[in-house]
Design an enzyme around this catalytic site. Structure first.
Site: not given
Ligand code: AMP
Length: 183
Positions: A71, A108
């Site tokens: 995205r 996550e």
């Molecule tokens: P993080 O590395 O945990 O900050 O995760 C960020 C990446 O995972 C981004 O590329 C987001 O598109 C995706 N992502 C993680 N958690 C979510 C969520 N709750 N909703 C949408 N996208 C998420």
């Protein structure tokens, strides 16, 4: 523009984004509240407002906007065009031809590995963008990878920050992050 006017625009934009975000419980796995930005991207005036909002926070002197797969690509391409600079994909492993640099990190949900082209970023000033900041692992890994490639990361920006996951803590010591909406 006065600070009060800018603050008003930021509040309006945050409200617009909040109204077009779709909350998807238990996706892609139980316990995760997924923030779906596709309704926002599919709304022409709202997408335009998001890109202008990100461009306002970008400041001067960006050479390249780097977007995180997938995205982040949609945001990076439009933002780069708005800023009149280049665009670079931060990809999942195995998609780019060599030579590349790669890094693995925790998400996550699960873990991941990202890759960027080697040899095109030396001395470039890069703005790093993605749709959502969750734990911050993705942006930290991407920013470190860009630096390893010889770029100067001048800032980071997301549309939505999940404040309750404290992703900013994971980004301590990196260039400043701008989020258009914090939930
Ligand atoms: P993080 O590395 O945990 O900050 O995760 C960020 C990446 O995972 C981004 O590329 C987001 O598109 C995706 N992502 C993680 N958690 C979510 C969520 N709750 N909703 C949408 N996208 C998420």
């Amino acid at each position: 523009m006065s600070e009060a006017t800018e603050a008003g625009i930021d509040d309006d934009l945050a409200g617009l984004i909040a109204g077009l975000l779709r909350d998807v419980p238990d996706f892609p796995q139980p316990g995760i509240g997924f923030k779906d930005i596709t309704p926002l991207l599919a709304d022409g005036p709202a997408f335009d407002a998001v890109i202008h909002g990100l461009a306002r926070s970008a400041g001067e002197g960006v050479d390249v906007v780097a977007g995180v797969e997938a995205r982040g690509f949609l945001i990076a391409g439009a933002l780069a065009r708005q800023l009149g600079c280049g665009v670079l994909p931060v990809r999942k492993v195995g998609k780019l031809p060599p030579p590349t640099l790669r890094r693995s990190y925790d998400l996550e949900y699960g873990s991941a590995e990202i890759e960027i082209p080697a040899g095109v970023l030396t001395g470039r000033r890069v703005l790093l963008v993605d749709d959502v900041l969750a734990t911050g692992g993705t942006l930290r890994a991407a920013a470190e990878l860009l630096a390893e490639a010889g770029a100067t990361v001048v800032g980071m920006a997301v549309i939505v920050e999940l404040g309750f996951l404290s992703g900013r803590t994971a980004l301590a010591g990196l260039p400043p992050l701008d989020a258009l909406l914090t939930v």
